[in-house]
Design a protein around this motif. Structure first.
Motif, PDB file in Angstrom:
ATOM      1  N   LEU A 131     -36.050 -18.679  47.387  1.00  0.00           N
ATOM      2  CA  LEU A 131     -35.961 -17.639  46.364  1.00  0.00           C
ATOM      3  C   LEU A 131     -37.190 -16.751  46.464  1.00  0.00           C
ATOM      4  O   LEU A 131     -38.322 -17.216  46.308  1.00  0.00           O
ATOM      5  N   GLU A 132     -36.973 -15.484  46.765  1.00  0.00           N
ATOM      6  CA  GLU A 132     -38.082 -14.555  46.954  1.00  0.00           C
ATOM      7  C   GLU A 132     -37.998 -13.426  45.940  1.00  0.00           C
ATOM      8  O   GLU A 132     -36.910 -12.977  45.571  1.00  0.00           O
ATOM      9  N   PHE A 146     -25.953 -17.625  41.888  1.00  0.00           N
ATOM     10  CA  PHE A 146     -26.514 -18.384  40.772  1.00  0.00           C
ATOM     11  C   PHE A 146     -25.637 -19.588  40.437  1.00  0.00           C
ATOM     12  O   PHE A 146     -26.128 -20.710  40.279  1.00  0.00           O
ATOM     13  N   VAL A 147     -24.336 -19.347  40.317  1.00  0.00           N
ATOM     14  CA  VAL A 147     -23.416 -20.423  39.951  1.00  0.00           C
ATOM     15  C   VAL A 147     -23.392 -21.509  41.023  1.00  0.00           C
ATOM     16  O   VAL A 147     -23.416 -22.710  40.721  1.00  0.00           O
ATOM     17  N   MET A 148     -23.348 -21.109  42.297  1.00  0.00           N
ATOM     18  CA  MET A 148     -23.324 -22.103  43.369  1.00  0.00           C
ATOM     19  C   MET A 148     -24.615 -22.925  43.403  1.00  0.00           C
ATOM     20  O   MET A 148     -24.595 -24.140  43.598  1.00  0.00           O
ATOM     21  N   ARG A 149     -25.757 -22.265  43.182  1.00  0.00           N
ATOM     22  CA  ARG A 149     -27.016 -23.003  43.144  1.00  0.00           C
ATOM     23  C   ARG A 149     -27.046 -23.954  41.953  1.00  0.00           C
ATOM     24  O   ARG A 149     -27.531 -25.086  42.058  1.00  0.00           O
ATOM     25  N   ALA A 150     -26.549 -23.471  40.808  1.00  0.00           N
ATOM     26  CA  ALA A 150     -26.551 -24.310  39.610  1.00  0.00           C
ATOM     27  C   ALA A 150     -25.696 -25.552  39.787  1.00  0.00           C
ATOM     28  O   ALA A 150     -25.932 -26.588  39.165  1.00  0.00           O
ATOM     29  N   TRP A 151     -24.682 -25.461  40.663  1.00  0.00           N
ATOM     30  CA  TRP A 151     -23.808 -26.605  40.912  1.00  0.00           C
ATOM     31  C   TRP A 151     -24.316 -27.527  42.025  1.00  0.00           C
ATOM     32  O   TRP A 151     -24.112 -28.734  41.970  1.00  0.00           O
ATOM     33  N   THR A 152     -24.942 -26.948  43.035  1.00  0.00           N
ATOM     34  CA  THR A 152     -25.126 -27.731  44.260  1.00  0.00           C
ATOM     35  C   THR A 152     -26.568 -27.883  44.741  1.00  0.00           C
ATOM     36  O   THR A 152     -26.819 -28.691  45.635  1.00  0.00           O
ATOM     37  N   ARG A 156     -33.045 -27.990  42.819  1.00  0.00           N
ATOM     38  CA  ARG A 156     -33.167 -27.229  41.569  1.00  0.00           C
ATOM     39  C   ARG A 156     -34.264 -26.172  41.674  1.00  0.00           C
ATOM     40  O   ARG A 156     -35.159 -26.066  40.833  1.00  0.00           O
ATOM     41  N   ALA A 157     -34.147 -25.361  42.726  1.00  0.00           N
ATOM     42  CA  ALA A 157     -35.168 -24.352  42.995  1.00  0.00           C
ATOM     43  C   ALA A 157     -35.209 -23.266  41.919  1.00  0.00           C
ATOM     44  O   ALA A 157     -36.216 -22.555  41.783  1.00  0.00           O
ATOM     45  N   MET A 158     -34.124 -23.100  41.152  1.00  0.00           N
ATOM     46  CA  MET A 158     -34.104 -22.059  40.118  1.00  0.00           C
ATOM     47  C   MET A 158     -34.849 -22.466  38.861  1.00  0.00           C
ATOM     48  O   MET A 158     -35.149 -21.615  38.015  1.00  0.00           O
ATOM     49  N   ALA A 159     -35.132 -23.736  38.694  1.00  0.00           N
ATOM     50  CA  ALA A 159     -35.790 -24.219  37.479  1.00  0.00           C
ATOM     51  C   ALA A 159     -37.144 -23.548  37.311  1.00  0.00           C
ATOM     52  O   ALA A 159     -37.968 -23.513  38.235  1.00  0.00           O
ATOM     53  N   GLY A 160     -37.378 -22.978  36.141  1.00  0.00           N
ATOM     54  CA  GLY A 160     -38.650 -22.349  35.833  1.00  0.00           C
ATOM     55  C   GLY A 160     -38.843 -20.970  36.431  1.00  0.00           C
ATOM     56  O   GLY A 160     -39.905 -20.368  36.235  1.00  0.00           O
ATOM     57  N   ARG A 161     -37.845 -20.438  37.135  1.00  0.00           N
ATOM     58  CA  ARG A 161     -37.978 -19.105  37.742  1.00  0.00           C
ATOM     59  C   ARG A 161     -37.350 -18.043  36.838  1.00  0.00           C
ATOM     60  O   ARG A 161     -36.328 -18.284  36.178  1.00  0.00           O
ATOM     61  N   GLU A 162     -37.945 -16.879  36.815  1.00  0.00           N
ATOM     62  CA  GLU A 162     -37.370 -15.744  36.092  1.00  0.00           C
ATOM     63  C   GLU A 162     -36.320 -15.110  36.995  1.00  0.00           C
ATOM     64  O   GLU A 162     -36.612 -14.738  38.135  1.00  0.00           O
ATOM     65  N   TRP A 217     -32.618 -20.166  33.986  1.00  0.00           N
ATOM     66  CA  TRP A 217     -31.557 -21.165  34.016  1.00  0.00           C
ATOM     67  C   TRP A 217     -31.917 -22.303  33.076  1.00  0.00           C
ATOM     68  O   TRP A 217     -33.042 -22.829  33.107  1.00  0.00           O
ATOM     69  N   VAL A 218     -30.954 -22.691  32.236  1.00  0.00           N
ATOM     70  CA  VAL A 218     -31.139 -23.857  31.377  1.00  0.00           C
ATOM     71  C   VAL A 218     -30.765 -25.079  32.189  1.00  0.00           C
ATOM     72  O   VAL A 218     -29.582 -25.360  32.399  1.00  0.00           O
ATOM     73  N   GLU A 219     -31.767 -25.776  32.683  1.00  0.00           N
ATOM     74  CA  GLU A 219     -31.540 -26.887  33.600  1.00  0.00           C
ATOM     75  C   GLU A 219     -30.839 -28.035  32.880  1.00  0.00           C
ATOM     76  O   GLU A 219     -31.307 -28.513  31.845  1.00  0.00           O
TER      77      GLU A 219
END
Length: 248
Positions: A131-132, A146-152, A156-162, A217-219
């Motif tokens: 994620l850049e 976003f949806v695919m990352r949230a599922w797979t 959990r690289a999206m956690a804590g990212r804006e 993202w709400v982990e």
């Protein structure tokens, strides 16, 4: 329907195809952008065929009654090839009317509320880039990613990212919050599936309006593929114009 009318119908169909691809981006409401060259080619062929049919019939009419009798005599050996087509052929004008008079919009909230949601994939088949984002800027993402990352994404690289997402508003029939959604199609609007995130910390804007939201993202606490709705906490949201290509 005589031959001139048949040629006119073909010409109008071709002009409709060309007008929604060359003169505007209207075709993006119905098919993927990759189909543009094929629609343009089909439009050119229809225009050429229609104009040719009209010109040939007018030339034949100018040659006088004798030419018409010869033409009719040459087609009366064993078969009836009269100059009139079936009346049902006039129905071919309906697509022309749809493009020029109605111009059906892209699929929106109603379809998203009733369309099949995208399904999680096998984690072993999915790989993601890092994620850049520019310093101090949120990560720009499509809802599909976003949806695919949230599922797979087990990391959990999206956690804590804006994160910044753009989509249209869909009401939640179950009453909790609202969805920011985007339709994804493989070929045309008929096969569209919906990607969506559930937002509960902001009041619902008008349905079908387009918004860019920034937030996180709400982990989830449990397993990723067990989650039904992917939650998104909005920190900032801005209304935007409908994009030329509404699909992903």
């Amino acid at each position: 329907m005589n031959r001139i009318a048949q040629g006119l119908v073909l010409t109008l169909l071709g002009v409709a195809a060309l007008s929604c691809t060359l003169a505007s981006d209207l075709y993006l409401n119905y098919v993927q952008g990759a189909f543009r060259p094929f629609i343009v080619g089909a439009g050119v062929v229809l225009v050429v065929l229609g104009v040719t049919a009209i010109v040939m019939d007018l030339r034949q009419a100018r040659r006088g009654p004798e030419a018409e009798e010869e033409h009719a005599h040459g087609h009366d050996h064993g078969h009836d090839h009269g100059g009139h087509g079936p009346r049902v052929a006039w129905l071919l004008l309906l697509p022309v009317v749809a493009v020029f008079a109605v111009a059906p919009p892209a699929l929106g909230a109603y379809t998203a509320a009733n369309a099949a949601s995208s399904a999680p994939r096998d984690v072993s088949e999915v790989s993601y880039d890092e994620l850049e984002a520019e310093p101090g800027q949120p990560v720009e993402m499509e809802l599909q990613e976003f949806v695919m990352r949230a599922w797979t994404d087990e990391e959990r690289a999206m956690a804590g990212r804006e994160i910044r997402l753009t989509g249209f508003v869909v009401a939640n029939p179950e009453g909790e919050g609202w969805y920011l959604a985007r339709l994804q199609m493989a070929c045309c609007a008929a096969d569209a599936i919906v990607n969506r995130v559930l937002i509960t910390n902001e009041p619902a804007p008008p349905e079908d309006s387009w918004w860019t939201v920034e937030g996180s993202w709400v982990e989830p606490e449990g397993g990723l593929q067990e989650i039904r709705d992917h939650r998104f906490e909005v920190h900032q949201m801005t209304e935007v114009d409908n994009p030329p290509d509404p699909y992903e």
